[in-house]
Design a protein around this motif. Structure first.
Motif, mmCIF file in Angstrom:
data_model
loop_
_atom_site.group_PDB
_atom_site.id
_atom_site.type_symbol
_atom_site.label_atom_id
_atom_site.label_comp_id
_atom_site.label_asym_id
_atom_site.label_seq_id
_atom_site.Cartn_x
_atom_site.Cartn_y
_atom_site.Cartn_z
ATOM 1 N N GLY A 53 0.784 -1.227 0.000
ATOM 2 C CA GLY A 53 0.000 0.000 0.000
ATOM 3 C C GLY A 53 0.814 1.275 0.000
ATOM 4 N N ASP A 54 2.158 1.166 -0.001
ATOM 5 C CA ASP A 54 2.988 2.367 -0.027
ATOM 6 C C ASP A 54 2.852 3.079 -1.370
ATOM 7 N N LYS A 55 2.803 4.396 -1.330
ATOM 8 C CA LYS A 55 2.638 5.183 -2.544
ATOM 9 C C LYS A 55 3.921 5.208 -3.371
ATOM 10 N N LEU A 56 3.757 5.036 -4.691
ATOM 11 C CA LEU A 56 4.881 5.050 -5.620
ATOM 12 C C LEU A 56 4.791 6.192 -6.623
ATOM 13 N N GLY A 57 3.837 7.093 -6.431
ATOM 14 C CA GLY A 57 3.675 8.207 -7.351
ATOM 15 C C GLY A 57 2.332 8.162 -8.045
ATOM 16 N N PRO A 58 1.966 9.243 -8.716
ATOM 17 C CA PRO A 58 0.653 9.299 -9.370
ATOM 18 C C PRO A 58 0.536 8.318 -10.522
ATOM 19 N N ALA A 59 -0.671 7.814 -10.734
ATOM 20 C CA ALA A 59 -0.970 6.974 -11.892
ATOM 21 C C ALA A 59 -1.265 7.897 -13.063
ATOM 22 N N THR A 60 -0.430 7.881 -14.078
ATOM 23 C CA THR A 60 -0.583 8.810 -15.194
ATOM 24 C C THR A 60 -0.767 8.044 -16.508
ATOM 25 N N ALA A 61 0.319 7.732 -17.212
ATOM 26 C CA ALA A 61 0.223 7.092 -18.520
ATOM 27 C C ALA A 61 -0.122 5.610 -18.403
ATOM 28 N N HIS A 62 -0.953 5.135 -19.324
ATOM 29 C CA HIS A 62 -1.280 3.717 -19.377
ATOM 30 C C HIS A 62 -0.061 2.908 -19.837
ATOM 31 N N PRO A 63 0.196 1.761 -19.220
ATOM 32 C CA PRO A 63 1.244 0.859 -19.704
ATOM 33 C C PRO A 63 0.750 0.089 -20.924
ATOM 34 N N VAL A 64 1.665 -0.574 -21.624
ATOM 35 C CA VAL A 64 1.294 -1.370 -22.790
ATOM 36 C C VAL A 64 0.393 -2.515 -22.349
ATOM 37 N N LYS A 65 -0.653 -2.772 -23.143
ATOM 38 C CA LYS A 65 -1.620 -3.807 -22.777
ATOM 39 C C LYS A 65 -2.378 -4.271 -24.009
ATOM 40 N N SER A 66 -3.074 -5.383 -23.876
ATOM 41 C CA SER A 66 -3.939 -5.888 -24.943
ATOM 42 C C SER A 66 -5.044 -6.725 -24.316
ATOM 43 N N SER A 67 -6.156 -6.838 -25.026
ATOM 44 C CA SER A 67 -7.289 -7.639 -24.559
ATOM 45 C C SER A 67 -8.128 -8.043 -25.767
ATOM 46 N N LEU A 68 -8.898 -9.096 -25.593
ATOM 47 C CA LEU A 68 -9.720 -9.616 -26.674
ATOM 48 C C LEU A 68 -11.099 -8.961 -26.699
ATOM 49 N N ALA A 69 -11.648 -8.863 -27.891
ATOM 50 C CA ALA A 69 -12.998 -8.315 -28.072
ATOM 51 C C ALA A 69 -14.012 -9.449 -27.960
ATOM 52 N N LEU A 70 -13.992 -10.129 -26.809
ATOM 53 C CA LEU A 70 -14.868 -11.257 -26.542
ATOM 54 C C LEU A 70 -15.513 -11.095 -25.171
ATOM 55 N N PRO A 71 -16.714 -11.653 -24.978
ATOM 56 C CA PRO A 71 -17.293 -11.672 -23.629
ATOM 57 C C PRO A 71 -16.395 -12.466 -22.683
ATOM 58 N N TRP A 72 -16.634 -12.281 -21.384
ATOM 59 C CA TRP A 72 -15.901 -13.039 -20.362
ATOM 60 C C TRP A 72 -16.902 -13.802 -19.502
ATOM 61 N N PRO A 73 -16.855 -15.144 -19.548
ATOM 62 C CA PRO A 73 -16.138 -15.984 -20.501
ATOM 63 C C PRO A 73 -16.870 -15.973 -21.836
ATOM 64 N N ALA A 74 -16.175 -16.406 -22.886
ATOM 65 C CA ALA A 74 -16.766 -16.423 -24.221
ATOM 66 C C ALA A 74 -17.228 -17.832 -24.582
ATOM 67 N N THR A 75 -18.288 -17.910 -25.363
ATOM 68 C CA THR A 75 -18.778 -19.186 -25.892
ATOM 69 C C THR A 75 -18.861 -19.057 -27.406
ATOM 70 N N LEU A 76 -18.163 -19.946 -28.113
ATOM 71 C CA LEU A 76 -18.116 -19.903 -29.575
ATOM 72 C C LEU A 76 -18.437 -21.282 -30.151
ATOM 73 N N ARG A 77 -18.747 -21.301 -31.435
ATOM 74 C CA ARG A 77 -18.988 -22.558 -32.147
ATOM 75 C C ARG A 77 -17.657 -23.135 -32.619
ATOM 76 N N PRO A 78 -17.575 -24.437 -32.785
ATOM 77 C CA PRO A 78 -16.336 -25.019 -33.336
ATOM 78 C C PRO A 78 -16.148 -24.637 -34.795
ATOM 79 N N GLY A 79 -14.899 -24.685 -35.242
ATOM 80 C CA GLY A 79 -14.585 -24.377 -36.622
ATOM 81 C C GLY A 79 -13.805 -23.085 -36.758
#
Length: 349
Positions: free
Chosen positions: A229-255
């Motif tokens: 919980g010690d402070k390390l400075g303000p949260a400013t710029a977003h770090p590099v990240k990625s995520s899928l454009a799918l529901p959580w959890p996702a359900t899909l058809r085979p194929g």
């Protein structure tokens, strides 16, 4: 009854905030009616004709501006993704195994608290020049929303170099249309690449100061912390990240499936995105759509789905060579999640 400033239909409601119920958030821009809403209280309805912007503080002579004053300045357009610092908050629990945050103010976002838009308005530097300033070190934009846990208007503290970035603007437009109440009408800040809290909505005051401008948000909430919980400075710029454009959890058809997602990093383009299905090898995804210093970078890849339960992981690398980490330390504020996400996908049928 909560006033979101837009229809909540199709959204998951989190108190006074809205998260899209789907992850089809567009490529070059997110439709306004699908754009997330992060608000500490009801969206105020402000008459543009009566709106005033007060600029004051110990580093400026100060002035009071009308909307027409800002409209008379050169207008600047910025394509930028906007993302709440808490986007992915529930992953600290679902992926990291940490306890759920007990604070009611911690909105339980999954992955939908982000969106891409084209923003337009005058540069903040041009607005500040109307008031004049000297020896300024920080600016503190302040919103008109008063119903929030801080007990005072929403406010953040922005260093002068970021305030004077040519892409930091006071925005009137979003995707070519006037701002709506949900998104900060009649005027809001856009601080590209930084966590969404700095892009203060319903702007009504800017303090210009020779020193840090304190607030609960800047000093306590949007702060990087170690697991203790010690402070390390303000949260400013977003770090590099990625995520899928799918529901959580996702359900899909085979194929055959075309899987899509979004990679992003503050102030720099994305160099590559890789994906991995279960324990397979990392493979390259295709970058599609915009890929600039403030935009997200949509990506896609083809996958022949087989029946069963799977985990799909993605990792982004930006043009600085920074790559998403496998894990991240726990932050008690549960913000800035950017670890690789094992996204659950069930293939049935």
């Amino acid at each position: 009854m909560t006033s979101f400033g837009k229809s909540p239909s199709g959204f998951r409601r989190h108190g006074t905030s809205l998260e899209p119920g789907h992850m089809n958030l567009g490529s070059e821009h997110t439709p306004i009616d699908s754009f997330f809403v992060c608000s500490a209280g009801d969206a105020p309805s402000i008459d543009p004709g009566a709106w005033r912007l007060t600029i004051d503080g110990d580093a400026t002579e100060g002035t009071i501006l009308q909307l027409a004053d800002l409209e008379s300045l050169p207008q600047h357009r910025v394509s930028s993704w906007l993302e709440c610092a808490g986007n992915g908050r529930t992953l600290y629990e679902l992926v990291g195994g940490h306890p759920r945050s007990p604070r009611a103010s911690d909105t339980p976002w999954l992955l939908g608290a982000m969106g891409m838009a084209d923003w337009a308005g005058p540069r903040l530097g041009d607005v500040l020049a109307l008031a004049g300033y000297q020896d300024a070190a920080f600016v503190g934009p302040e919103g008109s929303d008063l119903d929030n846990p801080e007990g005072h208007p929403v406010r953040m503290s922005i260093p002068m170099d970021k305030a004077l970035d040519p892409d930091t603007i006071v925005a009137f437009e979003m995707n070519g249309e006037p701002l709506t109440a949900a998104h900060g009408a009649p005027a809001r800040m856009l601080v590209p690449g930084w966590v969404g809290a700095y892009s203060v909505k319903w702007l009504h005051r800017i303090e210009v100061s020779t020193r840090w401008i304190p607030s609960w948000r800047a000093d306590e909430y949007y702060v990087r912390r170690n697991p203790e919980g010690d402070k390390l400075g303000p949260a400013t710029a977003h770090p590099v990240k990625s995520s899928l454009a799918l529901p959580w959890p996702a359900t899909l058809r085979p194929g055959p499936q075309e899987i899509r997602g979004y990679a992003r990093a503050a102030g720099v383009a994305i160099e590559q995105v890789e994906y991995r299905v279960d324990d397979g090898a990392w493979r390259s995804a295709r970058l599609v759509g915009p890929n600039d210093r403030w935009t997200w970078s949509p990506f896609e890849f083809d996958w022949t789905a087989t029946p069963g339960n799977h985990l799909i992981r993605t990792r982004a690398t930006d043009a600085r060579g920074q790559t998403q980490p496998r894990t991240i330390p726990y932050n008690p504020r549960t913000i800035l999640w950017n670890a690789i996400i094992p996204h659950p996908v069930e293939i049935s049928g």
